[in-house]
Design a protein around this motif. Sequence first.
Motif, PDB file in Angstrom:
ATOM      1  N   UNK A  88      58.043 -55.513  38.079  1.00 51.78           N
ATOM      2  CA  UNK A  88      58.173 -54.401  39.230  1.00 51.78           C
ATOM      3  C   UNK A  88      59.985 -54.532  40.019  1.00 51.78           C
ATOM      4  N   UNK A  89      60.578 -56.013  39.627  1.00 50.21           N
ATOM      5  CA  UNK A  89      61.525 -56.440  40.476  1.00 50.21           C
ATOM      6  C   UNK A  89      62.426 -57.166  39.666  1.00 50.21           C
ATOM      7  N   UNK A  90      61.825 -57.329  39.299  1.00 46.86           N
ATOM      8  CA  UNK A  90      62.770 -58.721  38.045  1.00 46.86           C
ATOM      9  C   UNK A  90      63.146 -59.979  38.794  1.00 46.86           C
ATOM     10  N   UNK A  91      61.608 -60.441  39.326  1.00 41.83           N
ATOM     11  CA  UNK A  91      61.690 -62.150  40.304  1.00 41.83           C
ATOM     12  C   UNK A  91      61.351 -62.597  39.239  1.00 41.83           C
ATOM     13  N   UNK A  92      62.313 -63.352  39.262  1.00 38.24           N
ATOM     14  CA  UNK A  92      62.119 -65.058  37.714  1.00 38.24           C
ATOM     15  C   UNK A  92      60.942 -65.741  37.851  1.00 38.24           C
ATOM     16  N   UNK A  93      60.824 -66.340  39.869  1.00 37.72           N
ATOM     17  CA  UNK A  93      60.136 -66.818  40.165  1.00 37.72           C
ATOM     18  C   UNK A  93      59.899 -66.457  41.072  1.00 37.72           C
ATOM     19  N   UNK A  94      58.118 -66.472  41.936  1.00 40.31           N
ATOM     20  CA  UNK A  94      57.083 -66.042  43.173  1.00 40.31           C
ATOM     21  C   UNK A  94      57.145 -66.973  43.818  1.00 40.31           C
ATOM     22  N   UNK A  95      57.437 -67.494  44.592  1.00 37.31           N
ATOM     23  CA  UNK A  95      56.521 -68.782  45.416  1.00 37.31           C
ATOM     24  C   UNK A  95      55.973 -68.703  46.597  1.00 37.31           C
ATOM     25  N   UNK A  96      54.793 -68.140  46.845  1.00 36.79           N
ATOM     26  CA  UNK A  96      53.394 -67.983  47.911  1.00 36.79           C
ATOM     27  C   UNK A  96      53.181 -69.408  49.044  1.00 36.79           C
ATOM     28  N   UNK A  97      54.065 -68.910  49.830  1.00 32.62           N
ATOM     29  CA  UNK A  97      53.953 -70.319  51.459  1.00 32.62           C
ATOM     30  C   UNK A  97      53.004 -69.590  52.271  1.00 32.62           C
ATOM     31  N   UNK A  98      51.834 -70.096  52.353  1.00 35.55           N
ATOM     32  CA  UNK A  98      49.942 -69.859  53.673  1.00 35.55           C
ATOM     33  C   UNK A  98      51.095 -71.140  54.754  1.00 35.55           C
ATOM     34  N   UNK A  99      51.288 -70.942  55.380  1.00 36.50           N
ATOM     35  CA  UNK A  99      51.952 -71.221  56.651  1.00 36.50           C
ATOM     36  C   UNK A  99      50.118 -71.900  57.273  1.00 36.50           C
ATOM     37  N   UNK A 100      48.812 -72.326  56.338  1.00 31.24           N
ATOM     38  CA  UNK A 100      47.743 -72.441  56.557  1.00 31.24           C
ATOM     39  C   UNK A 100      46.996 -72.411  58.469  1.00 31.24           C
ATOM     40  N   UNK A 101      46.815 -71.241  59.012  1.00 33.02           N
ATOM     41  CA  UNK A 101      45.980 -70.898  59.839  1.00 33.02           C
ATOM     42  C   UNK A 101      44.584 -71.513  59.267  1.00 33.02           C
ATOM     43  N   UNK A 102      44.010 -71.500  60.700  1.00 32.30           N
ATOM     44  CA  UNK A 102      42.535 -71.548  59.946  1.00 32.30           C
ATOM     45  C   UNK A 102      42.315 -70.763  60.854  1.00 32.30           C
ATOM     46  N   UNK A 103      42.208 -69.810  61.435  1.00 31.66           N
ATOM     47  CA  UNK A 103      42.300 -68.233  62.046  1.00 31.66           C
ATOM     48  C   UNK A 103      42.876 -66.769  61.752  1.00 31.66           C
ATOM     49  N   UNK A 104      42.723 -66.989  60.188  1.00 29.05           N
ATOM     50  CA  UNK A 104      43.393 -66.061  59.307  1.00 29.05           C
ATOM     51  C   UNK A 104      41.741 -64.558  59.666  1.00 29.05           C
ATOM     52  N   UNK A 105      42.120 -63.741  58.636  1.00 36.59           N
ATOM     53  CA  UNK A 105      40.434 -62.793  58.724  1.00 36.59           C
ATOM     54  C   UNK A 105      39.394 -63.661  58.030  1.00 36.59           C
ATOM     55  N   UNK A 106      38.060 -63.100  58.503  1.00 35.29           N
ATOM     56  CA  UNK A 106      37.263 -63.735  58.068  1.00 35.29           C
ATOM     57  C   UNK A 106      35.819 -62.971  57.982  1.00 35.29           C
ATOM     58  N   UNK A 107      34.911 -63.026  57.163  1.00 37.29           N
ATOM     59  CA  UNK A 107      33.456 -61.760  56.255  1.00 37.29           C
ATOM     60  C   UNK A 107      32.275 -62.449  56.732  1.00 37.29           C
ATOM     61  N   UNK A 108      32.032 -61.617  57.724  1.00 42.65           N
ATOM     62  CA  UNK A 108      30.621 -62.003  58.215  1.00 42.65           C
ATOM     63  C   UNK A 108      30.570 -63.673  59.041  1.00 42.65           C
ATOM     64  N   UNK A 109      31.607 -63.680  59.960  1.00 43.11           N
ATOM     65  CA  UNK A 109      32.043 -64.807  60.669  1.00 43.11           C
ATOM     66  C   UNK A 109      31.941 -66.401  60.182  1.00 43.11           C
ATOM     67  N   UNK A 110      32.692 -66.370  59.053  1.00 40.77           N
ATOM     68  CA  UNK A 110      32.373 -67.586  57.598  1.00 40.77           C
ATOM     69  C   UNK A 110      33.864 -67.865  58.298  1.00 40.77           C
ATOM     70  N   UNK A 111      34.456 -69.405  58.400  1.00 40.24           N
ATOM     71  CA  UNK A 111      35.766 -69.815  58.264  1.00 40.24           C
ATOM     72  C   UNK A 111      36.050 -70.137  57.175  1.00 40.24           C
ATOM     73  N   UNK A 112      37.269 -69.523  56.299  1.00 39.95           N
ATOM     74  CA  UNK A 112      37.602 -69.155  55.423  1.00 39.95           C
ATOM     75  C   UNK A 112      38.934 -69.880  54.931  1.00 39.95           C
ATOM     76  N   UNK A 113      39.175 -71.526  54.951  1.00 42.49           N
ATOM     77  CA  UNK A 113      40.036 -72.187  54.556  1.00 42.49           C
ATOM     78  C   UNK A 113      40.681 -72.321  53.159  1.00 42.49           C
ATOM     79  N   UNK A 114      39.580 -71.409  51.823  1.00 41.75           N
ATOM     80  CA  UNK A 114      39.847 -71.463  50.289  1.00 41.75           C
ATOM     81  C   UNK A 114      40.187 -70.703  50.115  1.00 41.75           C
ATOM     82  N   UNK A 115      40.463 -70.727  48.711  1.00 41.09           N
ATOM     83  CA  UNK A 115      41.728 -70.130  47.570  1.00 41.09           C
ATOM     84  C   UNK A 115      41.030 -68.749  47.752  1.00 41.09           C
ATOM     85  N   UNK A 116      39.892 -68.126  47.912  1.00 31.88           N
ATOM     86  CA  UNK A 116      38.971 -66.602  47.317  1.00 31.88           C
ATOM     87  C   UNK A 116      39.102 -66.184  48.893  1.00 31.88           C
ATOM     88  N   UNK A 117      39.119 -65.190  48.935  1.00 30.59           N
ATOM     89  CA  UNK A 117      38.986 -63.931  50.474  1.00 30.59           C
ATOM     90  C   UNK A 117      38.433 -62.562  49.839  1.00 30.59           C
TER      91      UNK A 117
END
Length: 433
Positions: A88-117
Amino acid sequence: MQFITSGRQFLALIFLSIIISLKSLAGTGNLKAGTSKINITPKTDQFIHDSVYARSLVLDVNGERIAFVSLDLPIFTSDRVEQACKQQYNIARVVLSSTHNHSAPMVDNKINVSESSPFQPYYEQQIIKVVGEAVAHMFPAKIAAGKSTFPQLGFNRLIVREDGRARESWVGDDHYKVENPERIPFGPVDPEVGVLKITDLQDNPRAIVMNYAMHADVVCFNYEVSADYPGVATRKVEAAFGNNVNCLFINGGAGNIESLMISPRKSGYKDTTHTNYAPMERTGELLAWEVIKLTKSISMPATTATDIKYKVDSLHFTGRYNVNRAYDVHLITLLINNQISIAVCPGEMFVQFQLDWKEKMKLASMNGFLFGYSWSGGKWPGYIPDVRSAAMGGYGADGDDVIQVGAGENIMTRHLQNYYTLNGSLRSYYSNK
């Protein structure tokens, strides 16, 4: 580099690695940049202390574009985002940088710091949108960088004990107390904060990239949504510049670095203990103060010509104990204006790699940066300890799911090799073709 296959597959992987490593962008021209910010907090039943955001920065030289996206998420990877941004935007490379916060939105009150969400599709939609908004508002730009040393905010959480082995700071013994309550500044750490400053042609700041190595878990186990101290720091930096800039936080080699100031941990989501956000606020405030001061001190180049070179690479590793576990680790080495070098690394690199990289770059008269937790393809490698830390043990340095010993050293050696290739010092067979 170790391959985990044989025969034709082995040769195919070697060929693939060579092809990937030869891909590069070399261009000198007028820089255009675009930046945007978007709220990525999904609908959730959790209490939202402060929202989580995605901030984008797109750099364009001669129509060749690379996008950086800072995400207030624990770990985030997405082939869909990469493909959509290219199409869509002719981007050659995309870098996704996670701040690695441990208080992101959760499901069923489970701490999730894995790749899947379960929020993955929503996050992807918002990230694609924020990159598109940056592309839609490109402006003629300049780029410069600087660093500043100040009293450390973090400590090395893998503490060597009386038996010569290291254990994480949340494990106490007869000598050290749980969670290091005396706030002993164990090392090694990197006390420097780095800044990339992007301005318009009148030198007005438009985007700031803040690079600092420390875990974003001051309020871990708060069971509420928060961007942690990076959220505080970025908001304060943006406010200091009249909210006319976007400030991207990109973590460094923070795999073994913990904040000296933390909030007491809850035992579970039913624990009624009030989360103390004061340590988070103070940590973010102290970091923002240094970034604001540093940003104002950075002088911009007089010329509008910008040179950006980068090299994409891929290395293959096994697990430390499970040789059937495969890690395809993608890297990007950047060289900007022959003054700024950036090693883009996925996973949780230990701080020693950052210290070593910056020292080697000083010898080359470079302003060296290590962008950790930064995915640009391949498999997320998790913790990446240095050999000494792997030998000492402790959380992230040893374990069944840790990458093979020496992987980090191989990664940084490849970055160094690519740096010297980009600056023209290191010739290869392929460079003569």
